[in-house]
Design a protein around this motif. Structure first.
Motif, PDB file in Angstrom:
ATOM      1  N   UNK A 188       0.814  -1.203  -0.121  1.00  0.00           N
ATOM      2  CA  UNK A 188      -0.069  -0.078  -0.041  1.00  0.00           C
ATOM      3  C   UNK A 188       0.876   1.326   0.096  1.00  0.00           C
ATOM      4  N   UNK A 189       2.295   1.170  -0.288  1.00  0.00           N
ATOM      5  CA  UNK A 189       2.869   2.348  -0.250  1.00  0.00           C
ATOM      6  C   UNK A 189       2.574   3.454  -1.216  1.00  0.00           C
ATOM      7  N   UNK A 196       0.120   3.416   5.923  1.00  0.00           N
ATOM      8  CA  UNK A 196       0.232   2.634   4.931  1.00  0.00           C
ATOM      9  C   UNK A 196      -0.225   1.038   5.137  1.00  0.00           C
ATOM     10  N   UNK A 197      -1.125   0.492   4.527  1.00  0.00           N
ATOM     11  CA  UNK A 197      -1.717  -0.709   4.808  1.00  0.00           C
ATOM     12  C   UNK A 197      -1.222  -1.772   3.705  1.00  0.00           C
ATOM     13  N   UNK A 212       0.986   0.671   9.050  1.00  0.00           N
ATOM     14  CA  UNK A 212       2.082   1.280   9.778  1.00  0.00           C
ATOM     15  C   UNK A 212       1.824   2.767   9.312  1.00  0.00           C
ATOM     16  N   UNK A 213       2.339   3.800  10.480  1.00  0.00           N
ATOM     17  CA  UNK A 213       2.273   5.166   9.762  1.00  0.00           C
ATOM     18  C   UNK A 213       3.373   5.411   8.514  1.00  0.00           C
ATOM     19  N   UNK A 214       2.861   6.234   7.664  1.00  0.00           N
ATOM     20  CA  UNK A 214       3.838   6.532   6.688  1.00  0.00           C
ATOM     21  C   UNK A 214       4.703   7.654   6.957  1.00  0.00           C
ATOM     22  N   UNK A 257      12.653   3.904   9.072  1.00  0.00           N
ATOM     23  CA  UNK A 257      12.769   4.917  10.187  1.00  0.00           C
ATOM     24  C   UNK A 257      14.211   5.528  10.328  1.00  0.00           C
ATOM     25  N   UNK A 258      15.067   4.551  10.255  1.00  0.00           N
ATOM     26  CA  UNK A 258      16.624   4.866  10.535  1.00  0.00           C
ATOM     27  C   UNK A 258      16.978   5.357   9.260  1.00  0.00           C
TER      28      UNK A 258
END
Length: 279
Positions: A188-189, A196-197, A212-214, A257-258
């Motif tokens: 779902x990006x 994003x699912x 997850x949160x975009x 995230x990183x």
């Protein structure tokens, strides 16, 4: 016992092995390079079959050289005749002859195959020729334990419009199942919204969702390659598909995230494959 004999006295244990069949990204963020980094980060030994060489960085793909089909076949034979491969991830296959060679080489494999239908680079450059789409659909989808398209790739494979909501994504996933894949992961990006699912779709079962949160970053080069190779790594370790997907999803979220901890290139930079290891 000599000093040499002492140094060689160590225990040996089997390590899961994954083979990636994909193109090379000279910038190191996607393709073969991302797959091998992912395997290593997740404790899996990686082997490779290179299908194409790209001249690529974080901004653009400037050239593509397809490896001759007989060389692709020779790589498959070399790897699979010697290594006890537990799972395969397939990425960039840009021309019909390469797809045919891979399909023939894996026809008797009998272990998990994760097929990521790589069609367009993060920069927007097309990586799969239009005439190769039907060959991929007909020859490789029936060999896939899991197909992992993003929404535009799913629409291309089905020759339809891009899904605009979850219901349409599920229906397209079911249509791809009908083409022969055992399971389909609709990523779902490319959808809109703050979350994003991803939808894992099996025949006859409710969709398995992970959301997850975009994350606000431009450093997302290689996300699709990384997710599919992480799932393949989990399957090589003996995880069930939903568990392998869950572990891979968490690993990729951490890598995104990183990503801003790295400074690589001036365009769409890579995710941080070794975020769990590097200080």
């Amino acid at each position: 016992m000599t000093r040499t004999q002492t140094a060689r006295s160590f225990s040996v244990s089997a390590i899961p092995i994954c083979a990636t069949i994909a193109g090379s990204d000279s910038g190191g963020g996607a393709g073969i390079q991302a797959d091998l980094k992912t395997f290593s980060a997740l404790g899996v030994y990686g082997a490779s079959v290179i299908t194409a060489i790209t001249a690529q960085n974080t901004k653009a793909v400037t050239a593509v050289h397809d490896i001759p089909a007989d060389i692709v076949t020779a790589q498959i034979e070399a790897v699979f005749s010697d290594l006890a491969v537990d799972a395969v991830k397939i990425g960039m296959l840009s021309v019909p002859a390469t797809i045919e060679a891979v399909a023939a080489g894996l026809a008797a494999f009998g272990k998990p195959v994760v097929l990521d239908p790589v069609m367009v680079a993060k920069s927007g450059d097309r990586l799969l020729s239009p005439e190769a789409v039907s060959t991929l659909r007909e020859r490789l989808l029936p060999l896939a334990t899991l197909l992992t398209p993003n929404l535009p790739e799913a629409a291309c494979l089905l020759d339809c419009d891009v899904a605009q909501n979850e219901g349409e994504a599920i229906e397209q996933g079911k249509a791809l199942l009908a083409l022969g894949a055992d399971a389909v992961l609709m990523k779902g990006g490319h959808a809109d919204g703050g979350d994003c699912t991803d939808l894992l779709i099996h025949d006859g079962l409710p969709p398995f969702r992970l959301t997850a949160p975009r994350i606000a970053t431009r450093n997302t080069h290689g996300t699709g390659c990384t997710l599919s190779s992480a799932i393949a790594a989990g399957l090589a370790k003996g995880l069930l598909l939903e568990e392998a997907f869950t572990v891979a999803h968490g690993y990729l979220q951490g890598a995104i995230i990183a990503a801003d901890r790295l400074s690589v290139g001036s365009g769409n930079g890579p995710v941080h494959h070794f975020h769990q290891m590097w200080g």
